[in-house]
Scaffold this active site. Structure first.
Site, PDB file in Angstrom:
ATOM      1  N   GLU A 188       0.838  -1.210  -0.180  1.00  0.00           N
ATOM      2  CA  GLU A 188      -0.196  -0.057  -0.113  1.00  0.00           C
ATOM      3  C   GLU A 188       0.704   1.218  -0.063  1.00  0.00           C
ATOM      4  O   GLU A 188       0.863   2.091   1.091  1.00  0.00           O
ATOM      5  CB  GLU A 188      -0.961  -0.058   1.107  1.00  0.00           C
ATOM      6  CG  GLU A 188      -2.033  -1.055   1.086  1.00  0.00           C
ATOM      7  CD  GLU A 188      -2.967  -0.964   2.111  1.00  0.00           C
ATOM      8  OE1 GLU A 188      -3.088  -0.150   3.182  1.00  0.00           O
ATOM      9  OE2 GLU A 188      -4.067  -1.512   2.054  1.00  0.00           O
ATOM     10  N   GLU A 203      -6.528  -8.237  -0.583  1.00  0.00           N
ATOM     11  CA  GLU A 203      -6.724  -8.052   0.757  1.00  0.00           C
ATOM     12  C   GLU A 203      -8.234  -8.123   0.819  1.00  0.00           C
ATOM     13  O   GLU A 203      -8.782  -7.132   0.145  1.00  0.00           O
ATOM     14  CB  GLU A 203      -6.092  -7.082   1.714  1.00  0.00           C
ATOM     15  CG  GLU A 203      -4.701  -7.266   2.006  1.00  0.00           C
ATOM     16  CD  GLU A 203      -4.011  -6.335   2.512  1.00  0.00           C
ATOM     17  OE1 GLU A 203      -4.721  -5.755   3.419  1.00  0.00           O
ATOM     18  OE2 GLU A 203      -2.824  -5.616   2.544  1.00  0.00           O
ATOM     19  N   PHE A 208      -7.213  -6.958  16.891  1.00  0.00           N
ATOM     20  CA  PHE A 208      -8.576  -7.223  17.199  1.00  0.00           C
ATOM     21  C   PHE A 208      -9.123  -7.287  15.685  1.00  0.00           C
ATOM     22  O   PHE A 208     -10.199  -7.154  15.569  1.00  0.00           O
ATOM     23  CB  PHE A 208      -9.298  -6.335  17.918  1.00  0.00           C
ATOM     24  CG  PHE A 208      -8.954  -6.569  19.488  1.00  0.00           C
ATOM     25  CD1 PHE A 208      -9.117  -7.661  20.029  1.00  0.00           C
ATOM     26  CD2 PHE A 208      -8.688  -5.359  20.192  1.00  0.00           C
ATOM     27  CE1 PHE A 208      -8.913  -7.973  21.446  1.00  0.00           C
ATOM     28  CE2 PHE A 208      -8.166  -5.333  21.652  1.00  0.00           C
ATOM     29  CZ  PHE A 208      -8.334  -6.888  21.996  1.00  0.00           C
TER      30      PHE A 208
HETATM   31  C1  GLA Z   1      -4.133  -2.548   4.915  1.00  0.00           C
HETATM   32  C2  GLA Z   1      -2.836  -3.115   5.272  1.00  0.00           C
HETATM   33  C3  GLA Z   1      -2.715  -4.503   5.970  1.00  0.00           C
HETATM   34  C4  GLA Z   1      -3.684  -4.417   6.907  1.00  0.00           C
HETATM   35  C5  GLA Z   1      -5.008  -4.218   6.828  1.00  0.00           C
HETATM   36  C6  GLA Z   1      -6.096  -3.897   7.846  1.00  0.00           C
HETATM   37  O1  GLA Z   1      -4.991  -3.172   3.868  1.00  0.00           O
HETATM   38  O2  GLA Z   1      -2.115  -3.603   3.932  1.00  0.00           O
HETATM   39  O3  GLA Z   1      -1.361  -4.688   6.391  1.00  0.00           O
HETATM   40  O4  GLA Z   1      -3.156  -3.268   7.945  1.00  0.00           O
HETATM   41  O5  GLA Z   1      -5.014  -2.891   6.171  1.00  0.00           O
HETATM   42  O6  GLA Z   1      -7.267  -3.864   7.435  1.00  0.00           O
END
Ligand code: GLA
Ligand code: ZN
Length: 665
Positions: A145, A302, A352
């Site tokens: 990201e 994700e 969490f």
């Molecule tokens: C992002 C990050 C992950 C994690 C998620 C949590 O997408 O890439 O590492 O922190 O959020 O929702």
């Protein structure tokens, strides 16, 4: 295979060997075939500067390979070890208010810093050399990201050189930026400071160019990472992008990547006042944006199987929601369903956050639902490689949005851009069409209908391409606040929407901003060409066009512009154009597109869909796969015409809430 799995960060329980065995047992039980590892492992990989220790990663990859589980191998640049910034403070970011940051969190490196680039290059190359041919590894997950910006002296210098390359001279820049305003003439490129709340925050062209530079510099950083992993490996590369993220123009990343992937966290049950039809549409629109970047399948990199921990509410997914959300991604072109994360963390900020496995070691609702989902993904294996081929395109341009939302006026209380876009999108989808959400540079030739909603900035050449799309027989739909400015956020001289007044048969004249909650009403013109008969509401922004040769379809019903056109139609060469001068309600777009489909003999994927039931189609290998999904909250009885084809997923003729049917035709 459809990829099925997600982010796996076992360095968090490195001392407890049983956890890995337990996880792998559960992975098999759920049908997991892919994990993304190494995303945040740098301090394990390089505990001291220059001393690499890949032993844990190496045994993990060997084990995963033995178990038949593939790996997206990440480069670890998303979070750096403490020694790195202690020794080389230049890798730390400087914020826009010129405060220098200290060590902490993640995604916070200076992307210009030669030291950071070099450290990343070295570790990426070492990883590529060691694992670039490992049999478990199927792709490179470049960083994590990418986002944010840095205003350090190194970045300022890079900004100056980048600007210098874009203008003939400093006076060329002053002219294009309109710097005569407030006496802000610069005398050299080196004298330009990046935007700041303690300095220049009200020069729209500067802000816009800075954002472009941040994108450029981030892509450049990413390209160096890609080059490093490519040194020893030719596996495909991707980077995970985010929902509606405005810090970067993601279109600029596409060319460097072999496939697109993104991270999707919709607020099911709580977003949009709990209206999951809107959540589903909003989300699908984002999938369509990522698919259309390459007109190829993408990967849902994700998503969350349970509740996140960072949204206002950690709202559990109701029965079926995880499956519906996952299959929605597939319906829109994803060749996989990956989650964040495979197992709950024990501690730390995300302890969490939902995961497929928790620390109880027990069978859970999530595990049961994942198992069912895994079976459905296996049943969908023939869909892999096919792609949606919509007849409708919607232009969405991050640069235009930067400019529009960064400008003062016409409505500093909110332009409601995304809401307007979603209404357009819902109108197309509820009329039974798929849609591509495309950048302005995308080829338009595959579309029968092209929608240009609130495209405030027309970059050079766009107006001409919209003109030829229409001249060649396309149906062009343009909404309010379009074609107002050029690439430097300077107002186009002459009639606007720029370059389209002949095509539309009108020009934008005035624009009125309405109070929050205020509405106008529209009145149909008797016998109008679209056959519209209802009254609709419109709100937020209302333009008053000066109409030349366009035919009015709907008129404003109130205010001093009562009786003037709000929706018009115009024949242009072989095509036809529509102008929508205000933010119309959702129903209008349904009726508009249904009428256009009917009048122009366009074949929808499905007819007469109730609100909240969506149809999508993936095409390829000589087959068509139809996905029907129900986000309406009610049982829906499907007509026999919809049930046609060989059934791949689902039974019977009632589509229950959050259920998905898939047919092969
Ligand atoms: C992002 C990050 C992950 C994690 C998620 C949590 O997408 O890439 O590492 O922190 O959020 O929702
Ligand atoms: Zn910097």
């Amino acid at each position: 295979m459809m990829l099925f799995g997600g982010d796996y960060n076992p360095e968090q329980w490195i001392d407890d060997k049983n956890v890995l065995d337990e996880d792998i047992r559960r992975f098999h039980e759920m049908g997991i075939n892919t994990v993304s590892v190494n995303i945040f492992s740098w301090s394990f990989l390089e505990p001291e500067e220059g001393r690499y220790d890949f032993s844990f990663l190496s045994s993990l990859l060997d084990r995963l390979y033995e178990e038949g589980i593939s790996v997206n191998l990440a480069t670890p640049s998303g979070a750096r070890p403490k020694w790195l910034s202690d020794k080389y403070p230049e890798v730390l970011r400087v914020r826009e208010d010129r405060t220098k940051m200290i060590f902490g969190e993640r995604h916070n490196h200076c992307y210009t810093s030669p030291v950071y680039r070099e450290k990343v290059r070295l570790i990426d190359e070492a990883l590529s050399k060691e694992f670039g041919h490992h049999k478990a590894v199927i792709a490179w997950h470049i960083s994590n990201e990418y986002g944010g910006e840095c205003h350090c002296p190194l970045c300022q210098e890079a900004f100056h050189r980048w600007l210098e390359g874009r203008y003939d001279s400093i006076s060329d820049l002053n002219r294009k930026w309109n710097n005569a305003f407030w006496s802000h003439i610069y005398d050299s490129f080196d004298s330009i400071d990046s935007p700041s709340s303690i300095g220049e925050s009200k020069n729209p062209a500067l802000s816009l160019e800075w954002k472009r530079f941040v994108t450029h510099q981030t892509v450049d950083f990413m390209n160096e990472e890609i080059k490093a992993v490519r040194k020893y490996s030719d596996l495909p590369v991707t980077t995970n992008m985010m929902y509606d993220y405005l810090g970067l123009d993601y279109q600029a990343f596409s060319d460097s990547l072999d496939f697109i992937s993104w991270d999707n966290y919709p607020a099911w049950g709580t977003g949009f006042d709990g209206d999951d039809v809107l959540v589903a549409a909003d989300n699908a629109m984002e999938h369509d944006y990522y698919r259309a970047m390459k007109d190829k399948p993408f990967i849902l990199m994700e998503s969350c199987p349970e509740a996140t921990n960072w949204q206002p509410l950690s709202h559990l997914k109701r029965h079926g929601v995880m499956e519906a959300a996952s299959l929605e991604a597939v319906a829109h072109g994803s060749d996989g369903v990956l989650f964040f994360q495979m197992r709950h963390g024990r501690g730390g900020y995300e302890k969490f956050h939902g995961a497929l496995l928790d620390s109880s070691g027990c069978e859970t609702r999530t595990i049961r639902e994942a198992r069912t989902l895994g079976n459905k993904l296996t049943a969908l294996k023939d869909v892999i490689g096919t792609v949606n081929k919509p007849v409708a395109g919607i232009i969405r341009d991050t640069e235009s949005r930067w400019a529009m939302e960064g400008s003062a006026g016409p409505r500093n209380k909110g332009l409601h851009y995304r809401d307007n876009l979603r209404r357009v999108y819902l109108g197309l989808r509820s009329s039974g069409l798929d849609a591509d959400v495309i950048g302005p540079e995308h080829d338009f030739s595959a579309y029968r209908i092209l929608v240009v909603p609130m495209l405030y900035m027309f970059r050079a050449g766009l107006a001409e391409r919209l003109e030829s799309f229409t001249a060649d027989g396309g149906i062009l739909v343009v909404t309010h606040w379009s074609g107002v400015v050029d690439e430097y956020d300077s107002i186009y001289p002459g009639k606007t929407p720029y370059g389209l007044s002949e095509v539309l048969g009108l020009r934008r004249a005035e624009i009125d901003a309405l109070q929050d909650g205020a509405e106008n009403v529209t009145i149909p013109v008797a016998g109008n060409g679209l056959g519209l008969r209802k009254n609709y509401t419109c709100s937020v922004l209302s333009e008053i066009p000066e109409v030349y040769s366009a035919e009015p379809i709907l008129l404003y019903g109130n205010d001093f512009y009562k009786g003037l056109p709000v929706v018009t139609e115009h024949d242009y060469k072989k095509g036809r154009s529509y102008y929508i001068a205000s933010m119309m309600e959702e129903d209008f777009y349904h009726d508009l597109f249904s009428s256009l489909i009917e009048k122009n003999g366009i074949e929808p994927i499905a007819k007469a869909l109730p609100r909240g039931v969506f149809a999508s189609e993936r095409i390829g290998n000589g087959k068509r796969y139809i996905f029907l999904q129900n986000f309406s909250g009610n049982d829906v009885l499907l007509s026999s015409s919809l049930l046609n084809g060989k059934r791949i997923i689902g039974d019977g003729d009632i589509l229950k809430p959050y259920d998905t049917f898939v047919f092969e035709r």
